[in-house]
Design an enzyme around this catalytic site. Sequence first.
Site, mmCIF file in Angstrom:
data_model
loop_
_atom_site.group_PDB
_atom_site.id
_atom_site.type_symbol
_atom_site.label_atom_id
_atom_site.label_comp_id
_atom_site.label_asym_id
_atom_site.label_seq_id
_atom_site.Cartn_x
_atom_site.Cartn_y
_atom_site.Cartn_z
ATOM 1 N N ASP A 122 9.508 12.541 23.060
ATOM 2 C CA ASP A 122 10.323 11.489 22.443
ATOM 3 C C ASP A 122 9.517 10.190 22.454
ATOM 4 O O ASP A 122 8.647 9.989 21.608
ATOM 5 C CB ASP A 122 11.632 11.408 23.236
ATOM 6 C CG ASP A 122 12.683 10.509 22.622
ATOM 7 O OD1 ASP A 122 12.760 10.442 21.395
ATOM 8 O OD2 ASP A 122 13.448 9.874 23.374
ATOM 9 N N GLU A 173 7.073 21.114 27.571
ATOM 10 C CA GLU A 173 8.177 20.144 27.561
ATOM 11 C C GLU A 173 9.197 20.544 26.506
ATOM 12 O O GLU A 173 8.872 21.236 25.533
ATOM 13 C CB GLU A 173 7.585 18.750 27.280
ATOM 14 C CG GLU A 173 8.550 17.595 27.199
ATOM 15 C CD GLU A 173 9.388 17.345 28.446
ATOM 16 O OE1 GLU A 173 10.076 18.271 28.888
ATOM 17 O OE2 GLU A 173 9.394 16.202 28.939
ATOM 18 N N ASP A 174 10.432 20.131 26.719
ATOM 19 C CA ASP A 174 11.460 20.433 25.713
ATOM 20 C C ASP A 174 11.303 19.540 24.483
ATOM 21 O O ASP A 174 11.352 20.009 23.349
ATOM 22 C CB ASP A 174 12.883 20.312 26.300
ATOM 23 C CG ASP A 174 13.159 18.965 26.990
ATOM 24 O OD1 ASP A 174 12.251 18.115 27.073
ATOM 25 O OD2 ASP A 174 14.298 18.773 27.463
ATOM 26 N N ARG A 204 22.918 22.780 27.902
ATOM 27 C CA ARG A 204 21.566 23.356 27.982
ATOM 28 C C ARG A 204 21.540 24.824 27.554
ATOM 29 O O ARG A 204 20.537 25.318 27.058
ATOM 30 C CB ARG A 204 21.024 23.249 29.417
ATOM 31 C CG ARG A 204 20.723 21.823 29.867
ATOM 32 C CD ARG A 204 19.895 21.856 31.154
ATOM 33 N NE ARG A 204 19.864 20.578 31.843
ATOM 34 C CZ ARG A 204 19.026 19.577 31.559
ATOM 35 N NH1 ARG A 204 18.156 19.695 30.571
ATOM 36 N NH2 ARG A 204 19.062 18.453 32.250
ATOM 37 N N PHE A 231 19.653 12.505 18.220
ATOM 38 C CA PHE A 231 19.814 13.128 19.529
ATOM 39 C C PHE A 231 20.313 14.562 19.355
ATOM 40 O O PHE A 231 21.256 14.815 18.619
ATOM 41 C CB PHE A 231 20.784 12.333 20.396
ATOM 42 C CG PHE A 231 20.669 12.664 21.856
ATOM 43 C CD1 PHE A 231 19.689 12.063 22.635
ATOM 44 C CD2 PHE A 231 21.502 13.604 22.442
ATOM 45 C CE1 PHE A 231 19.554 12.383 23.979
ATOM 46 C CE2 PHE A 231 21.378 13.929 23.790
ATOM 47 C CZ PHE A 231 20.402 13.318 24.555
HETATM 48 P P1 IMP Z 1 10.222 10.639 26.685
HETATM 49 O O1 IMP Z 1 9.597 10.174 27.952
HETATM 50 O O2 IMP Z 1 10.993 9.568 25.996
HETATM 51 O O3 IMP Z 1 9.261 11.335 25.747
HETATM 52 O O4 IMP Z 1 11.339 11.578 27.186
HETATM 53 C C1 IMP Z 1 11.444 12.850 26.886
HETATM 54 C C2 IMP Z 1 12.681 13.345 27.590
HETATM 55 O O5 IMP Z 1 13.857 12.657 27.144
HETATM 56 C C3 IMP Z 1 12.905 14.782 27.219
HETATM 57 O O6 IMP Z 1 12.248 15.639 28.095
HETATM 58 C C4 IMP Z 1 14.394 14.896 27.312
HETATM 59 O O7 IMP Z 1 14.764 15.170 28.636
HETATM 60 C C5 IMP Z 1 14.916 13.549 26.932
HETATM 61 N N1 IMP Z 1 15.301 13.524 25.515
HETATM 62 C C6 IMP Z 1 14.731 12.818 24.516
HETATM 63 N N2 IMP Z 1 15.337 13.031 23.352
HETATM 64 C C7 IMP Z 1 16.327 13.920 23.611
HETATM 65 C C8 IMP Z 1 17.313 14.564 22.770
HETATM 66 O O8 IMP Z 1 17.425 14.375 21.560
HETATM 67 N N3 IMP Z 1 18.149 15.413 23.414
HETATM 68 C C9 IMP Z 1 18.078 15.674 24.747
HETATM 69 N N4 IMP Z 1 17.171 15.110 25.557
HETATM 70 C C10 IMP Z 1 16.309 14.232 24.991
HETATM 71 MG MG MG Z 2 13.144 16.749 29.769
#
Ligand code: IMP
Ligand code: MG
Length: 187
Positions: free
Chosen positions: A110, A106-107, A172, A159
């Site tokens: 969060d 995963e990138d 990206r 962010f």
């Molecule tokens: P989660 O389900 O909240 O953990 O979501 C994770 C996803 O939210 C990541 O895979 C990103 O696509 C997006 N995301 C969360 N924080 C950021 C950020 O700071 N920049 C860009 N995308 C983010």
């Molecule tokens: Mg993502």
Amino acid sequence: MPTSTPTLPSANGMPVLISKQQIAERVAALGAEITRDYEGGSVVLIGVLKGAAIFLSDLARSIKIDATFDFVAVSSYGRARVSSGAVKLIKDIDNPIEGKHVILVEDILDTGLTMSYLRGLMLQHKPASLKIATCLDKPARRLVPIEADYVAFKIPNHFVIGYGMDYAEVYRNVEDIRLFPEEAAAH
Ligand code: IMP
Ligand code: MG
């Protein structure tokens, strides 16, 4: 040439949080760690589209055992910056993973909602093992208890864009990870 998104600021003006050199060093170290952990075996890397594509491609090349790829895509309902909590699978894996050693890639971890949903889904396929690798971890934002096994960088609650990560699908391909200005974000 006209730009398609004239209202978004240029990434060049955004402060660098993690430089491409720092990213390269950490990703190489993670690859070496994964190589040691799975020595003599092989792994299936499952990337979460689209954000993880760039991290996965660098990580895969720093792993020195056999690694195959697959990709999943999820959509979370809601605004660009905010995970609504409702996650839907829009692309499943192409190949069976039963009995295989799988690493979800995963990138950014969060709230954890996406990864905990995907982990549950992948476990239904009965892999031999399932781990999580993430480029970034924002532990302060977690809504569900989930931790990654391999984390390149822990970052504060801000962010970010670049190295696969977007704001409204833009940035990206930015090489460094940069802080996205709050005032440019739609609320
Ligand atoms: P989660 O389900 O909240 O953990 O979501 C994770 C996803 O939210 C990541 O895979 C990103 O696509 C997006 N995301 C969360 N924080 C950021 C950020 O700071 N920049 C860009 N995308 C983010
Ligand atoms: Mg993502």
